[in-house]
Enzyme design. Sequence first.
Site, mmCIF file in Angstrom:
data_model
loop_
_atom_site.group_PDB
_atom_site.id
_atom_site.type_symbol
_atom_site.label_atom_id
_atom_site.label_comp_id
_atom_site.label_asym_id
_atom_site.label_seq_id
_atom_site.Cartn_x
_atom_site.Cartn_y
_atom_site.Cartn_z
ATOM 1 N N THR A 1 42.235 44.387 48.411
ATOM 2 C CA THR A 1 42.379 44.157 46.924
ATOM 3 C C THR A 1 42.188 45.538 46.083
ATOM 4 O O THR A 1 41.256 46.014 46.429
ATOM 5 C CB THR A 1 41.578 43.126 46.283
ATOM 6 O OG1 THR A 1 41.573 43.173 44.848
ATOM 7 C CG2 THR A 1 40.128 43.024 46.734
ATOM 8 N N ASP A 2 42.797 45.888 44.784
ATOM 9 C CA ASP A 2 42.275 46.855 44.279
ATOM 10 C C ASP A 2 40.946 46.712 43.527
ATOM 11 O O ASP A 2 40.429 47.525 43.112
ATOM 12 C CB ASP A 2 43.504 47.025 43.007
ATOM 13 C CG ASP A 2 43.722 45.964 42.034
ATOM 14 O OD1 ASP A 2 42.959 44.825 42.526
ATOM 15 O OD2 ASP A 2 44.397 45.973 41.270
ATOM 16 N N GLU A 3 40.464 45.506 43.790
ATOM 17 C CA GLU A 3 39.065 45.198 42.981
ATOM 18 C C GLU A 3 38.085 46.031 43.641
ATOM 19 O O GLU A 3 37.165 46.360 43.191
ATOM 20 C CB GLU A 3 38.808 43.766 42.628
ATOM 21 C CG GLU A 3 39.804 43.080 41.945
ATOM 22 C CD GLU A 3 39.375 41.672 41.629
ATOM 23 O OE1 GLU A 3 38.157 41.539 41.423
ATOM 24 O OE2 GLU A 3 40.279 40.814 41.216
ATOM 25 N N TYR B 1 32.673 38.676 44.473
ATOM 26 C CA TYR B 1 33.994 38.857 45.616
ATOM 27 C C TYR B 1 34.279 40.127 45.796
ATOM 28 O O TYR B 1 34.647 40.386 46.941
ATOM 29 C CB TYR B 1 35.169 38.173 44.494
ATOM 30 C CG TYR B 1 36.561 38.530 44.852
ATOM 31 C CD1 TYR B 1 37.063 37.835 46.092
ATOM 32 C CD2 TYR B 1 37.513 39.367 44.526
ATOM 33 C CE1 TYR B 1 38.277 38.294 46.591
ATOM 34 C CE2 TYR B 1 38.668 39.500 44.773
ATOM 35 C CZ TYR B 1 39.121 39.042 45.942
ATOM 36 O OH TYR B 1 40.320 39.453 46.322
ATOM 37 N N LYS C 1 34.952 41.922 49.530
ATOM 38 C CA LYS C 1 36.199 42.498 50.301
ATOM 39 C C LYS C 1 36.072 43.834 50.476
ATOM 40 O O LYS C 1 36.577 44.394 51.566
ATOM 41 C CB LYS C 1 37.222 42.454 48.973
ATOM 42 C CG LYS C 1 37.651 41.055 48.613
ATOM 43 C CD LYS C 1 38.570 40.153 49.870
ATOM 44 C CE LYS C 1 39.668 40.641 50.190
ATOM 45 N NZ LYS C 1 40.411 39.850 51.349
#
Length: 339
Positions: A125-127, A153, A157
């Site tokens: 994810t870009d997060e 989260y 990741k």
Amino acid sequence: MKILVTGGAGFIGGNFVHYMVNKYPEDQIVNLDLLTYAGNLETLKPVEDKPNYKFVRGDIADRPFIMELFEKEQFDVVVNFAAESHVDRSITDPGIFVKTNVLGTQTLLDASRAYGVKRYHQVSTDEVYGDLPLDRPDLFFTEETPIHTSSPYSASKASADLFVLAYHRTFGLPVTVSRCSNNYGPYHFPEKLIPLMISRALADESLPVYGKGENVRDWLHVSDHCAAIDLIIRKGKVGEIYNIGGHNERTNLEVVKTILKALDKPESLIQYVTDRPGHDRRYAIDPTKIETELGWKPQYNFDTGIAMTIQWYLDNQDWWKHILSGEYSNYFEKMYGDR
Ligand code: NAD
Ligand code: DAU
């Protein structure tokens, strides 16, 4: 090829299973999913009888089970979607995010090594890049942007990504990693912004917008994400990270107002609630690498994609009403009751 798709009863994994089963009848697709609150076999109804599809229930973090499955099935490719995926849940209960997202990934990596998987792909994810300021529209996440996570989260990741890349460097495992922006489309679980707002607006319920609704997300239709992953597992360079995004930035308020307008519902349904702790301000992907190296281009702009998605939720009310009538209804009360 025999392809293991983990988390294929969830939103993006489910769409990916549909895409692969239909596009590659000569490949075998095995869908491994634990069926947590987010897993839904009804999502797989359109493919469940296809001869190139099989479902297996199990936990990616259950080492003996995973080793046995890999020994039996001899997968060529593994695509790991399975995860705890909701930021708000990671704030109330971080532990399961470490177990599934970190330990689960590492278990799959060990099994992939042990049984000679030819390509392990990690759906990230870009997060992992943290966030960008709201007043610098010139800034984007590239594959070189440093990891700088905000939530439990995204920390889980990012940890998983680092394990994947370490297994490549240390053990030579043939891996790729993709980091995508926010997805939307069919079969999206109604705890996430877009399906939550559609389902609540249809019921004339209040729409909880965090803070002032100024945070920006970069929306990509899920089928564009699926096509990008398909391209990466076939043509992507081993050891590489690919960012995926289509330059569709919108503030949360813009998204909510678009939904209300499409459904002909009043803006008075919007209710501003306490902000998410550590709320990332803006995500924005620079997709130059996947576009130039692999020739990927998104098919949908946000205006077309959101109209199709709203129509899907109108046409498939049984799918999401079933979810809302179950365990999830308590979650909404717990999450928003005191905000
Ligand atoms: P989701 O929550 O809809 O689905 C997750 C699936 O994983 C569910 O079917 C669940 O049952 C399954 N699962 C959970 N724990 C498991 C375990 N221990 N073993 C086996 N299966 C398990 O998530 P999603 O939105 O479809 O996201 C899929 C992946 O894509 C995640 O890895 C997420 O981090 C990543 N991602 C999501 C987005 C997005 O916008 N939704 C964007 C970029 C990346
Ligand atoms: O960027 C990719 C990520 O996108 C994925 O890695 C995550 O798995 C996925 O859940 C998503 O994370 P977000 O936190 O961006 O998605 P969410 O739908 O939870 O929230 C989108 C934005 O809307 C965010 O700024 C918070 C806001 N929001 C969300 C909810 C659920 C609200 O204002 N009200 C809400 O009720």
